[in-house]
Design a protein around this motif. Structure first.
Motif, mmCIF file in Angstrom:
data_model
loop_
_atom_site.group_PDB
_atom_site.id
_atom_site.type_symbol
_atom_site.label_atom_id
_atom_site.label_comp_id
_atom_site.label_asym_id
_atom_site.label_seq_id
_atom_site.Cartn_x
_atom_site.Cartn_y
_atom_site.Cartn_z
ATOM 1 N N LEU A 197 0.985 -1.235 -0.092
ATOM 2 C CA LEU A 197 0.120 0.134 0.153
ATOM 3 C C LEU A 197 0.940 1.198 -0.123
ATOM 4 C CD1 LEU A 197 -1.874 -2.215 1.311
ATOM 5 C CD2 LEU A 197 -3.204 -0.485 2.254
ATOM 6 N N ALA A 198 0.453 2.071 -0.925
ATOM 7 C CA ALA A 198 1.535 3.384 -0.855
ATOM 8 C C ALA A 198 0.536 4.575 -1.030
ATOM 9 C CB ALA A 198 2.504 3.542 -2.009
ATOM 10 N N ILE A 199 0.631 5.580 -0.297
ATOM 11 C CA ILE A 199 0.057 6.938 -0.407
ATOM 12 C C ILE A 199 0.667 7.804 -1.562
ATOM 13 C CG2 ILE A 199 -0.372 9.058 0.844
ATOM 14 C CD1 ILE A 199 -0.383 7.528 3.425
ATOM 15 N N VAL A 200 -0.313 7.952 -2.398
ATOM 16 C CA VAL A 200 0.165 8.709 -3.688
ATOM 17 C C VAL A 200 -0.565 10.184 -3.825
ATOM 18 C CG1 VAL A 200 0.231 8.590 -6.261
ATOM 19 C CG2 VAL A 200 0.465 6.546 -5.008
ATOM 20 N N SER A 201 0.195 11.171 -4.185
ATOM 21 C CA SER A 201 -0.412 12.331 -4.414
ATOM 22 C C SER A 201 0.682 13.095 -5.463
ATOM 23 C CB SER A 201 -0.614 13.339 -3.154
ATOM 24 O OG SER A 201 -1.060 14.414 -3.501
ATOM 25 N N GLY A 202 0.040 13.334 -6.601
ATOM 26 C CA GLY A 202 0.756 13.848 -7.581
ATOM 27 C C GLY A 202 1.802 13.001 -8.220
ATOM 28 N N SER A 203 2.834 13.330 -8.307
ATOM 29 C CA SER A 203 4.312 12.449 -8.382
ATOM 30 C C SER A 203 4.807 11.918 -7.114
ATOM 31 C CB SER A 203 5.423 13.335 -9.287
ATOM 32 O OG SER A 203 4.666 13.535 -10.532
ATOM 33 N N GLU A 314 -4.407 17.671 -0.205
ATOM 34 C CA GLU A 314 -4.184 18.988 -0.693
ATOM 35 C C GLU A 314 -2.848 18.901 -1.564
ATOM 36 O OE1 GLU A 314 -6.163 21.356 3.166
ATOM 37 O OE2 GLU A 314 -3.670 21.198 2.873
ATOM 38 N N GLU A 315 -2.327 17.924 -2.213
ATOM 39 C CA GLU A 315 -1.204 17.662 -2.888
ATOM 40 C C GLU A 315 -0.058 18.462 -2.556
ATOM 41 O OE1 GLU A 315 -2.265 18.421 -7.038
ATOM 42 O OE2 GLU A 315 -3.758 17.033 -6.993
ATOM 43 N N ARG A 316 0.376 18.086 -1.312
ATOM 44 C CA ARG A 316 1.665 18.632 -0.686
ATOM 45 C C ARG A 316 2.359 17.660 0.373
ATOM 46 N NH1 ARG A 316 0.349 19.728 4.401
ATOM 47 N NH2 ARG A 316 -2.157 19.894 5.050
ATOM 48 N N LEU A 317 2.129 16.318 -0.352
ATOM 49 C CA LEU A 317 2.661 15.110 0.481
ATOM 50 C C LEU A 317 4.437 15.182 0.472
ATOM 51 C CD1 LEU A 317 1.737 12.461 1.731
ATOM 52 C CD2 LEU A 317 1.953 11.304 -0.562
#
Length: 423
Positions: A197-203, A314-317
């Motif tokens: 399992l991976a948390i993904v946001s943008g790249s 919020e795409e600031r991962l």
């Protein structure tokens, strides 16, 4: 901030429990929730597929973050609707959720990304699938319903006759409804399964700790496939070197190809892998936390889950510090209703929950439960996920099964060998 967890299973109970511990979270709502989530959150009687009501509630309560647990509302576009209403959402768009909603689409993406997976063919009618099987030599195959089937639309076949029976069950008898209108026939991979399992946001991709599910109903991986009869974390099978390979050859290419296809991913990318003699190969992709994998994985997480999921939404991962984990292993044992994964009765009174709750290093996550006349009763096939942490896998297993022994209802059962592969 106020957080809304959408769903009613063991995964959602684990999410609500962990979010309630977050310093960044002031209140947790769970819609619709179950008899267990009401201990950690405020249950809200909204169906998981009722998008208009869910959006209205989120706006009325000034929800800062919505966490969509199950696959069905994601595939139906729940995340899109909430985002349009100005709510930060942890969960992929409808376009990105097709990665789980259609196994044939997932295969196409894997081929485009050059991700290792089993050889397969897709069929849209029974006659073509039947002719394909009749022309093949006898070999183990896997028959999969293309659509969502609650984790049960995969049939392992060792003989040609079993494969023919499987396609008939899916395409003619419609055992899983429209989910089996299109099927995938693929080679059967040999090895052990692991869940990444991976948390993904943008790249940005942040893998979580590894886990291993137990799909088959009975000990020794016998019997029909289920939604999962238990899990443990970490999975010793996945070495650091192998994890690097998984990130490089599977996670990064999939995130990139989804972006290229204008289906940028935000949420949990779950790769169900078979560790073969040729290395890791993808069995399936899911687009949400696994259930029961979420329970043992989240029990080990020390990082503030609210801050983590909000940063992803919020795409600031990329600004998040490295995740902190409890080094101790965890084991989750699923207790199920008599008859599961087939037909089962609901409404059985569950006893011994208070006794189990008194045990140290143990948490009973509710999956298929509800309240009836002041009592907790069964309301699903998989009823509870009894999860424990210990200094070793063996100790965690012992603690989990000690809690299992406290709990009883008419027809309760579980596998007895959860985590034995880790030894």
């Amino acid at each position: 901030m106020k957080v809304l967890v959408i769903g009613q299973g063991g995964r959602e109970h684990a999410l609500a429990w962990k979010l309630a511990q977050s310093e960044s979270v002031s209140q947790v709502f769970c819609a619709p929730g179950n008899a267990g989530t009401q201990s950690e959150a405020t249950n809200v009687a909204i169906n998981v597929s009722d998008i208009p009501r869910m959006v209205s509630f989120a706006k009325e309560e000034s929800i800062r973050l919505a966490v969509v647990g199950p696959e069905v509302p994601l595939v139906e576009g729940m995340a899109d609707a909430l985002r349009e209403a100005g709510v930060a959402v942890f969960g992929p768009s409808k376009a990105a959720a097709e990665l789980e909603g259609s196994k044939s689409f997932a295969k196409q993406m894997m081929w485009k990304a050059n991700v290792p997976t089993a050889k397969s063919e897709t069929f849209f009618n029974f006659e073509a699938a039947e002719a394909y099987l009749e022309d093949r030599e006898e070999q183990p195959l896997v028959i999969k319903a293309d659509g969502l089937a609650a984790g049960k639309g995969v049939i392992l076949c060792d003989t040609k006759q079993e494969a023919l029976d499987a396609i008939k069950s899916l395409m003619r008898i419609k055992e899983f409804g429209d989910a089996g209108s299109t099927i995938i026939i693929e080679e059967k991979l040999i090895g052990q399964e692991v869940s990444i399992l991976a948390i993904v946001s943008g790249s940005t991709i942040i893998p979580l700790e590894t886990s291993q599910d137990h799909k088959a109903a009975h000990d020794g991986d016998k019997g029909p496939n289920t939604g999962g009869m238990g899990a443990y974390s970490p999975a010793p099978l996945v070495t650091e070197t192998m994890m690097d390979e998984i990130i490089e050859k599977i996670l990064v290419p999939m995130v990139n190809v989804m972006k290229i296809e204008d289906r940028a991913f935000n949420g949990i990318l779950y790769a169900g892998l078979m560790i073969t003699n040729q290395g890791p190969k993808v069995l399936e992709f899911n687009v949400r936390f696994g259930d029961p994998e979420a329970q043992p994985v989240l029990m080990r997480l020390k990082t503030d889950l609210g801050e983590l999921l909000l940063a992803a939404a919020e795409e600031r991962l990329e600004s998040i510090d490295p995740l902190e984990w409890d080094e101790r292993p965890t084991v989750c044992v699923v207790m199920a209703s008599e008859g599961y994964p087939g037909d089962y009765e609901k409404g059985k009174v569950i006893r011994g929950l208070d006794e189990a709750a008194q045990l140290s290093d143990t948490k009973v996550f509710h999956a298929g439960t509800t309240m009836q006349e002041g009592q907790v009763v069964t309301d699903g096939g998989r009823v509870l996920g009894v999860t424990a942490i210990g200094e070793t896998i063996g100790e965690a297993k012992l603690k989990a099964y000690q809690a299992v022994k406290c709990i009883r209802w008419d027809g309760a059962w579980c596998r007895k060998d959860i985590s034995d592969k880790a030894r």
